[in-house]
Design a protein around this motif. Sequence first.
Motif, mmCIF file in Angstrom:
data_model
loop_
_atom_site.group_PDB
_atom_site.id
_atom_site.type_symbol
_atom_site.label_atom_id
_atom_site.label_comp_id
_atom_site.label_asym_id
_atom_site.label_seq_id
_atom_site.Cartn_x
_atom_site.Cartn_y
_atom_site.Cartn_z
ATOM 1 N N ARG A 12 0.860 -1.186 0.000
ATOM 2 C CA ARG A 12 0.000 0.000 0.000
ATOM 3 C C ARG A 12 0.897 1.237 0.000
ATOM 4 O O ARG A 12 2.028 1.183 0.504
ATOM 5 N N ASP A 80 0.403 -9.557 4.569
ATOM 6 C CA ASP A 80 -0.741 -9.100 5.349
ATOM 7 C C ASP A 80 -1.350 -7.864 4.699
ATOM 8 O O ASP A 80 -1.095 -7.579 3.521
ATOM 9 N N GLU A 81 -2.108 -7.115 5.467
ATOM 10 C CA GLU A 81 -2.840 -5.965 4.933
ATOM 11 C C GLU A 81 -1.936 -4.837 4.443
ATOM 12 O O GLU A 81 -2.418 -3.902 3.792
ATOM 13 N N ARG A 84 -1.414 -4.539 -1.020
ATOM 14 C CA ARG A 84 -2.734 -4.288 -1.603
ATOM 15 C C ARG A 84 -3.204 -5.380 -2.552
ATOM 16 O O ARG A 84 -4.363 -5.411 -2.930
#
Length: 95
Positions: A12, A80-81, A84
């Motif tokens: 991200r 993980d988060e 993206r």
Amino acid sequence: MTVGFVAFHYPRPEDFDDFVARVHQIAGVLRSVPGCLSADCWITTDGDDAVVSTGQWESDAAFAASFAAVAAADVDVTFDERERRPRQIIKLASR
């Protein structure tokens, strides 16, 4: 036969710089193992904001040893988060 990999990571935007630092740390561990010819971190310049990791080894055994060293080291390889979209990892072999 040499072996290698190319991996595309899609962090991200707010995690981009930290992700680049993580990949550099992992590359350092990979390079520390005998038989690793190279391990590098690149970023794309096409506006996709991808981090590309690459590596090359003398053999499958050296490749496996480098990744065993990463697993044993205190480095963050978690998906993980912060990413993206899923990583794309391609293993390579010379002919």
